[in-house]
Design an enzyme around this catalytic site. Sequence first.
Site, PDB file in Angstrom:
ATOM      1  N   HIS A 161       0.841  -1.204   0.000  1.00 18.08           N
ATOM      2  CA  HIS A 161       0.000   0.000   0.000  1.00 18.08           C
ATOM      3  C   HIS A 161       0.874   1.250   0.000  1.00 18.08           C
ATOM      4  O   HIS A 161       1.385   1.662   1.042  1.00 18.08           O
ATOM      5  CB  HIS A 161      -0.922  -0.061   1.236  1.00 18.08           C
ATOM      6  CG  HIS A 161      -1.870   1.079   1.356  1.00 18.08           C
ATOM      7  ND1 HIS A 161      -2.280   1.580   2.565  1.00 18.08           N
ATOM      8  CD2 HIS A 161      -2.502   1.820   0.413  1.00 18.08           C
ATOM      9  CE1 HIS A 161      -3.112   2.580   2.357  1.00 18.08           C
ATOM     10  NE2 HIS A 161      -3.268   2.746   1.062  1.00 18.08           N
TER      11      HIS A 161
ATOM     12  N   GLU B 104       2.879   0.686   3.296  1.00 14.86           N
ATOM     13  CA  GLU B 104       2.290  -0.208   4.303  1.00 14.86           C
ATOM     14  C   GLU B 104       2.252  -1.607   3.680  1.00 14.86           C
ATOM     15  O   GLU B 104       1.637  -1.796   2.627  1.00 14.86           O
ATOM     16  CB  GLU B 104       0.862   0.291   4.642  1.00 14.86           C
ATOM     17  CG  GLU B 104       0.190  -0.459   5.768  1.00 14.86           C
ATOM     18  CD  GLU B 104      -1.218   0.095   6.085  1.00 14.86           C
ATOM     19  OE1 GLU B 104      -1.834   0.768   5.242  1.00 14.86           O
ATOM     20  OE2 GLU B 104      -1.707  -0.183   7.208  1.00 14.86           O
TER      21      GLU B 104
END
Length: 286
Positions: free
Chosen positions: A144, A156
């Site tokens: 992410h 992430e």
Amino acid sequence: MTNIAGFQSVGVVGGGQMGAGIAQVCATYGLKTILVDINPKQIETARTGIAGSLEKLSTKNVITAEQKIAAIGSLAYSSDLSALKDCDLVIEAIVENERIKTELFQTLDKLTKPTCVLASNTSSIPITRLGAATTRPDKFIGMHFMNPVPLMKLVEVIPGMATSEDTTRRILDLAAGLGKETSRSADYPGFVVNRILMPMINEAFNALMEGVATAEDIDKGMKLGTNQPMGPLTLADFIGLDTCYAILKVLHEGLGDPRYRPSPLLAKHVEAGWFGRKTKRGVYKY
Ligand SMILES: NC(=O)c1ccc[n+]([C@@H]2O[C@H](COP(=O)([O-])OP(=O)(O)OC[C@H]3O[C@@H](n4cnc5c(N)ncnc54)[C@H](O)[C@@H]3O)[C@@H](O)[C@H]2O)c1
């Protein structure tokens, strides 16, 4: 040929604001990169946007002139998914819709070599469920990136239930090799960043709907009052109101708590086609 954590060639599917940024960063670090979008017009928008961004970053000395030239030379574009067949990694960054993402991953699963790692840039859709739709859930992971990708430091990383530790380690190493910091989240709705960010954006829409303050004052209050770089409504326009709405629906369904129910005012903006900066109108006009 550049090799980061065993990855030499990377495919990115979806040439919108996130996909274009991810492809740009991979190419800047010398990885052979192919950006695929089903919409040929979007490919041209991505090509122009990436060239402009590389120019700006090199003028500001964020990247070197060599990196700019290397990035342009390392980056190819296509509207055909079969261009990805030899990639070591494919990162998906298409629309935030589970059905469409699942169909894409099933196609990528058939098309790519068995050793290829499949990653999703999803903001909220369960990684375990997307991975389970492929024959390689051990090589499936959430990666992410944050918007705008060339400037934002964080990636992430979200392993699904079946993701192998080897895949997770390689993706953490790759992100570090791309100059990013990483955080690791478990596969729960919205992971960490959006689970905490989206309720704030949603509350800003509810405050606007209830007439608590104008959009400008809501943003000013949060920007100056809580020391954020921009207010939540400006940020929502930047992310895309369609994307915010889709994430909130996933949080609401996945966590079953009414506090995540999307604000009716946010829903209305999406129904009107006011998706934010990318459609030149959201909470604000651009
Ligand atoms: N916008 C953000 O701030 C942000 C941040 C982190 C993650 N994300 C996630 O990244 C993903 C993309 O978001 P975005 O903001 O770039 O969206 P976007 O609307 O800017 O771009 C999506 C792109 O995907 C393309 N596309 C759609 N279906 C496709 C398919 N089947 N095959 C190939 N291309 C296809 C579209 O043509 C479009 O160019 C979403 O999952 C979103 O949740 C967004």
